[in-house]
Design an enzyme around this catalytic site. Sequence first.
Site, PDB file in Angstrom:
ATOM      1  N   ASP A 213       7.733  -6.805  -7.842  1.00  0.00           N
ATOM      2  CA  ASP A 213       8.761  -7.810  -7.629  1.00  0.00           C
ATOM      3  C   ASP A 213       9.393  -8.199  -8.965  1.00  0.00           C
ATOM      4  O   ASP A 213       8.687  -8.387  -9.967  1.00  0.00           O
ATOM      5  CB  ASP A 213       8.118  -9.037  -6.964  1.00  0.00           C
ATOM      6  CG  ASP A 213       9.117 -10.108  -6.610  1.00  0.00           C
ATOM      7  OD1 ASP A 213       9.987  -9.836  -5.772  1.00  0.00           O
ATOM      8  OD2 ASP A 213       9.017 -11.214  -7.167  1.00  0.00           O
ATOM      9  N   GLU A 284      11.528  -3.412  -8.529  1.00  0.00           N
ATOM     10  CA  GLU A 284      12.753  -4.067  -8.073  1.00  0.00           C
ATOM     11  C   GLU A 284      13.543  -4.513  -9.296  1.00  0.00           C
ATOM     12  O   GLU A 284      13.068  -5.344 -10.077  1.00  0.00           O
ATOM     13  CB  GLU A 284      12.421  -5.285  -7.203  1.00  0.00           C
ATOM     14  CG  GLU A 284      13.657  -6.056  -6.762  1.00  0.00           C
ATOM     15  CD  GLU A 284      13.346  -7.459  -6.268  1.00  0.00           C
ATOM     16  OE1 GLU A 284      14.113  -7.971  -5.437  1.00  0.00           O
ATOM     17  OE2 GLU A 284      12.351  -8.060  -6.733  1.00  0.00           O
TER      18      GLU A 284
END
Length: 555
Positions: A213, A284
Amino acid sequence: MEKTKAARKPAATAKAEWWRGAVIYQIYPRSFQDVNGDGVGDLQGITRHLPYVAALGVDAIWLSPFFTSPQADMGYDVSDYCDVDPLFGTLADFDALVKEAHRLGLKVIIDQVLSHSSDQHPWFKESRASRSNPKADWYVWADPRPDGTAPNNWLSVFGGPAWEWDGVRKQYYMHNFLASQPDLNFHNPQVQAALLDAVRFWLERGVDGFRLDTVNYYFHDKELRNNPPHRHQDGDAAGLDAPDVNPYGMQEHLHDKTQPENIGFLQKLRALLDKYEARTTVGEVGDGARSLKTVAAYTAGGDKLHMCYTFDLLGPDFTPGHIRDCVTAFAKSVKDGWICWAFSNHDVTRHVSRFAQGDDDLAPVAKLSISILASLRGSICLYQGEELGLPEAELAFEDLRDPYGIRFWPSFKGRDGCRTPMPWEKSRKHGGFSTVRPWLPVPEAHLPHSVDAQEKNKASVLAHYRDTLSFRKTHAAMVDGTMHFLEVEEDVLAFLREENGEKLFFLFNMRNGPQTVALPEHLSIKEVLPMPGMRGVLDEGKVRLEALDGFCATA
């Protein structure tokens, strides 16, 4: 995209690089299946439906966070990196899930939220207790300016300043997201070591990879320099980092993320994964106009991330030109890295709702989307429910749970519309997701799309996904082949994929109307292939395409 000579990989290399060209299915645990009857999905619910996932023809699952958390940001605020939140089950439930996934031939990728923790994490509780305790420097603390205001102008993605005052330490702490999500200080080697230990914990439990993330948010500028205003340019992608109602997009984020020190940490992370067999990472990257440059830096050299994804295809543009531009720009920027493409995930409006025009039937849009996605060079990620053609859910303000949407309502409705529970059974209450009221409502409009309503319908979106992924697996050129775009007269997407002597020609009509396309003069068609759901007809050097239609042949 330039063509390169393809060579068959040794079996050992192919096994280690299973992720290259893989199809990954993202599961949002809260919304997949509730087994224990509390209205929230759980790990046992995921395990129950793994045969369904395997039958889609995917290679791996990606689990959004299930770690111990106060759930202020739906699990992206972790208070224990090495345990399962009781909301989702136990470590034993997780182990059973991994065992069943592996039995079915599925790899397991889990989220790792390393850039920040919850303010309820023991590390932060200790850090905020004083300026001299052993973890005092584990988070990003700074003194106020003389007038008491925040140390600089950095903004939070979720609105407002990226700084929160703490009365005990009489300092501000940094948070790129919610104030209850303080940023860890990656400049401290002890923090890096502790996070790598958490990664090792899950490696030892048998996970096959990690979705990282906000991977470019780990480090901050140690001098805490102000960000300059955003310089708007034609074609600028900076707005992809945040909706235009959010002032976050008004800055060039030069100092609060994407710092050069991040490369060193990613190398440490890769060195850890390389001690285990056939593991992978997908990062990401939300970095506006710099995204592809960042992806290139993070995936180059074989010593950092295995692959990344950006927000390039997660916007409203569904045109041949946009897809050509995105894929070509990646190929030019990233010479030896790898990309993971997606049209939907848990943070954006479902793509059939983004791509459909007016009162379009959503099924043809859903079918064309997966046909295109499955044909691109790169790995691909599917988001639960897209294989059913689910549209974005329309929710009332009082139903919202997403702090991002609540903060910017009504100009931005947040992310709950794509996070509603999976509809498994058309005739059961709550779509068979739960026996009680779910954490988010199951829209009535989703029930006709339920799994049981599509299972035996050969013309359904679900059947098309299964058939398309099966078709993809039977053609090596679609999995790891080179890609070369072709110029054609009409506004269609045309390209070649080539691998080990197999050359595939694709045409996709993305207009909501028929087109007839003349084949490029130098192209010789050998055999028309029955690509699932695509009805294009070859006739005397031209291909007749219906609306939202495609064509595939060997060349």
